[in-house]
Design an enzyme around this catalytic site. Structure first.
Site, short mmCIF file in Angstrom:
data_model
loop_
_atom_site.label_atom_id
_atom_site.label_comp_id
_atom_site.label_asym_id
_atom_site.label_seq_id
_atom_site.Cartn_x
_atom_site.Cartn_y
_atom_site.Cartn_z
N HIS A 96 0.84 -1.20 0.00
CA HIS A 96 0.00 0.00 0.00
C HIS A 96 0.87 1.25 0.00
CE1 HIS A 96 -4.05 -1.82 1.58
NE2 HIS A 96 -3.58 -2.43 0.52
N TYR A 99 -9.16 5.19 7.81
CA TYR A 99 -9.30 5.52 9.24
C TYR A 99 -10.30 6.68 9.32
CZ TYR A 99 -4.81 3.11 10.28
OH TYR A 99 -3.78 2.20 10.43
N PRO A 151 -3.82 0.25 18.96
CA PRO A 151 -3.53 -0.23 17.60
C PRO A 151 -3.64 0.82 16.49
CG PRO A 151 -5.66 -1.04 18.37
CD PRO A 151 -5.06 -0.34 19.52
N LYS A 174 1.45 -0.11 15.22
CA LYS A 174 2.85 -0.14 15.63
C LYS A 174 3.27 -1.31 16.53
CE LYS A 174 4.29 3.39 13.43
NZ LYS A 174 4.66 2.97 12.07
N TYR A 211 4.29 6.53 9.93
CA TYR A 211 3.48 5.35 9.65
C TYR A 211 4.30 4.29 8.91
CZ TYR A 211 -0.81 2.70 8.80
OH TYR A 211 -1.78 1.72 8.81
P1 RFL Z 1 2.87 -11.76 21.53
O1 RFL Z 1 2.40 -11.86 20.13
O2 RFL Z 1 1.89 -11.44 22.59
O3 RFL Z 1 3.62 -13.12 21.85
C1 RFL Z 1 4.02 -13.47 23.17
C2 RFL Z 1 4.12 -14.96 23.24
O4 RFL Z 1 4.55 -15.34 24.55
C3 RFL Z 1 3.72 -16.38 25.04
N1 RFL Z 1 3.76 -16.33 26.50
C4 RFL Z 1 4.44 -17.21 27.27
N2 RFL Z 1 5.21 -18.26 26.94
C5 RFL Z 1 5.77 -18.97 27.95
N3 RFL Z 1 5.56 -18.67 29.27
C6 RFL Z 1 4.79 -17.61 29.63
N4 RFL Z 1 4.60 -17.35 30.92
C7 RFL Z 1 4.21 -16.83 28.61
N5 RFL Z 1 3.40 -15.75 28.61
C8 RFL Z 1 3.15 -15.46 27.34
C9 RFL Z 1 2.37 -16.08 24.44
O5 RFL Z 1 1.52 -17.23 24.42
C10 RFL Z 1 2.76 -15.62 23.05
O6 RFL Z 1 2.87 -16.69 22.14
O7 RFL Z 1 4.04 -10.67 21.64
P2 RFL Z 1 5.18 -10.24 20.61
O8 RFL Z 1 5.84 -11.43 20.02
O9 RFL Z 1 5.98 -9.21 21.30
O10 RFL Z 1 4.39 -9.58 19.38
C11 RFL Z 1 3.66 -8.38 19.59
C12 RFL Z 1 2.43 -8.33 18.67
O11 RFL Z 1 1.74 -9.54 18.77
C13 RFL Z 1 1.52 -7.17 19.00
O12 RFL Z 1 2.27 -6.01 19.26
C14 RFL Z 1 0.55 -6.82 17.84
O13 RFL Z 1 -0.35 -7.87 17.62
C15 RFL Z 1 -0.21 -5.54 18.12
N6 RFL Z 1 -1.16 -5.19 17.06
C16 RFL Z 1 -0.74 -4.59 15.88
N7 RFL Z 1 0.57 -4.36 15.67
C17 RFL Z 1 0.99 -3.84 14.49
O14 RFL Z 1 2.20 -3.63 14.30
N8 RFL Z 1 0.13 -3.52 13.45
C18 RFL Z 1 -1.20 -3.71 13.59
O15 RFL Z 1 -1.91 -3.48 12.63
C19 RFL Z 1 -1.69 -4.23 14.84
N9 RFL Z 1 -2.99 -4.43 15.02
C20 RFL Z 1 -2.52 -5.44 17.21
C21 RFL Z 1 -3.42 -5.05 16.18
C22 RFL Z 1 -3.00 -6.09 18.33
C23 RFL Z 1 -4.35 -6.34 18.47
N10 RFL Z 1 -4.74 -7.03 19.62
C24 RFL Z 1 -5.72 -8.03 19.65
C25 RFL Z 1 -3.95 -6.92 20.83
C26 RFL Z 1 -4.76 -5.26 16.28
C27 RFL Z 1 -5.25 -5.88 17.43
C28 RFL Z 1 -6.73 -6.05 17.51
C1 PHB Z 2 -5.44 -4.55 10.88
O1 PHB Z 2 -5.46 -4.78 9.67
O2 PHB Z 2 -5.77 -5.38 11.73
C2 PHB Z 2 -5.00 -3.20 11.34
C3 PHB Z 2 -4.53 -2.28 10.43
C4 PHB Z 2 -4.12 -1.03 10.86
C5 PHB Z 2 -4.21 -0.70 12.20
C6 PHB Z 2 -4.66 -1.63 13.11
C7 PHB Z 2 -5.07 -2.90 12.69
O3 PHB Z 2 -3.83 0.54 12.60
#
Ligand code: RFL
Ligand code: PHB
Length: 394
Positions: A75, A201, A292, A296, A388
């Site tokens: 994109h 957005y 979110p 980031k 971004y």
């Molecule tokens: P994770 O993915 O939470 O992975 C951590 C892992 O550690 C395990 N764990 C353990 N293992 C052993 N012993 C324990 N005691 C443990 N406790 C936990 C867990 O089971 C898991 O497997 O962290 P990590 O690797 O630092 O990655 C971070 C990302 O997952 C997170 O920042 C993103 O998902 C956030 N996020 C977004 N980030 C973006 O860059 N772009 C996006 O568009 C974006 N959209 C989002 C998001 C997060 C969302 N939610 C649901 C929180 C949209 C949403 C809705």
């Molecule tokens: C997504 O596709 O899940 C998404 C994209 C952009 C955001 C957050 C989530 O800022």
């Protein structure tokens, strides 16, 4: 008792933990990953969708970008919207960079498959994972009731926001700095081709809405809800109604389709005061989380891991300086990212129901003012584009 020794014990097999494993493998540094969930459970988490150019570069440098190049959607910008007016921020024209829409689930699957191919030690279903560092860093856990001890030179907490590794850092040093938002996101996945070329957005008097995607066949959509909102109160029809209203612009229509996933996520910002304590190091959500809105979270995890992987490699070669400065460098970058995520969140959300009506009106109207300013200012757009698409990783 199963005893094992490695150089770097990584707790958590999310994107941060598995990517760090690949960086270490590429430099010949032994590691093992311990994860408390099952492999299937880790793979089933939907979450993030957007990769910064900087994150794509890191995955490419490790030969982990084949899936991303085959199926990722490049994109060149995003759309911002208010009061039925939509405008485009053209990242390519403004800063010569792009982002790639490629679901975190796909990133996770690619990282897992590449570890399978390497024959890496990644242990799933570990119960009672307990790291300790009294001079001899060790991670204790059980698998199928059998006790295990993983001894290591370093313990890396890649265990997310609720992880256990943080507990090895004294509270006075860890000292998280936090902000809670009076809003949450209700997110859905729907089997319907996206109604937009690039992400939208939108600020609306009813609250934020956004249109993202996962593929040419699958849309990802979000609406702002109250932090204590119950999922049961949002039927699929109510979700589509809210999206239709909040995303409306003249001459454009949102296509509907079957909703396959629905969840509510609260929004919070949190940053610890140090990512390093002796031989214990934190990366990704274990150290910091963002709302979110700026996309980031995953990207910050990739940035931390790129910095820490390089620092651990230099340490193995006898130079400790990059490792000594890891926490300061990663947190300096992270605070810029926090600021951006907070400003995008404040810009695009309406205050929660507990805010007095007068103040809600005032804040809403000043946000519309800011969006109108951005729509007419190349400087403002360039700043958004630069942040971004991702700040440099040093
Ligand atoms: P994770 O993915 O939470 O992975 C951590 C892992 O550690 C395990 N764990 C353990 N293992 C052993 N012993 C324990 N005691 C443990 N406790 C936990 C867990 O089971 C898991 O497997 O962290 P990590 O690797 O630092 O990655 C971070 C990302 O997952 C997170 O920042 C993103 O998902 C956030 N996020 C977004 N980030 C973006 O860059 N772009 C996006 O568009 C974006 N959209 C989002 C998001 C997060 C969302 N939610 C649901 C929180 C949209 C949403 C809705
Ligand atoms: C997504 O596709 O899940 C998404 C994209 C952009 C955001 C957050 C989530 O800022």
């Amino acid at each position: 008792m199963h005893q094992q020794r490695t150089r770097v014990a990584i707790i958590g097999a999310g994107p941060a933990g598995l990517l760090l494993g690949h960086l270490l493998a590429a430099r010949g540094i032994p590691f093992a990953v311990v994860e408390h969930r099952s492999r299937d459970r880790v793979l089933s988490r939907v979450r993030a969708g957007v990769l910064e150019q900087s994150s794509v570069d890191v995955l490419e440098s490790l030969g982990l970008a084949d899936g991303l190049h085959a199926d990722g959607l490049v994109h060149g910008g995003i759309h911002l919207q208010h009061e039925q007016e939509r405008f485009h921020i053209d990242f390519e024209a403004l800063v010569g960079r792009t982002v790639t829409v490629y679901g975190q689930q796909r990133v996770q699957a690619d990282l897992m498959a590449a570890h399978d191919a390497l024959g890496s030690t990644v242990l799933y279903d570990a119960a009672d994972v307990t790291p300790a560092d009294d001079g001899d860093p060790v991670v204790r856990f059980t698998i199928d009731g059998e006790p295990h001890e993983l001894h290591a030179d370093f313990i890396v907490g890649a265990d997310g926001f609720h992880g256990v590794t943080k507990s090895l850092i004294p509270p006075a040093l860890l000292a998280p700095v936090e902000r809670e938002y009076d809003a949450a996101w209700l997110g859905v996945l729907a089997d319907v081709p996206p109604s937009t070329d690039e992400l939208i957005y939108a600020l609306h008097p009813d609250g934020f809405a956004m249109h993202s995607m996962r593929s040419p066949e699958v849309s990802r959509l979000y609406v702002q809800v109250e932090p204590d909102e119950r999922l049961e109160e949002w039927s699929d029809d109510r979700v589509w109604d809210a999206l239709d209203t909040r995303l409306a612009v003249p001459g454009w229509r949102l296509e509907h389709g079957p909703i396959t996933e629905k969840a509510i996520t609260r929004m919070r910002s949190s940053v610890v005061s140090t990512l390093a304590h002796g031989r214990v190091l934190l990366v990704g959500d274990a150290g910091h989380i963002v709302p979110p809105t700026g996309a980031k979270g995953l990207n910050s995890a990739v940035a931390d891991v790129a910095m820490l992987g390089a620092a651990l490699a230099e340490q193995a070669g006898g130079d400790e300086s990059a490792l000594a400065s890891y926490s300061d460098r990663a947190l300096a970058r992270q605070w810029k990212v926090q600021q951006f995520s907070q400003s995008m969140t404040d810009l695009l959300h309406v205050p929660g129901a507990t805010t007095p009506a007068d103040e809600r009106q005032f804040r809403y109207r000043s946000r519309v003012g800011q969006l109108r300013y951005i729509s007419g200012s190349r400087f403002a757009q360039q700043s958004i584009a630069e942040q971004y698409t991702g700040l440099a990783i040093r």
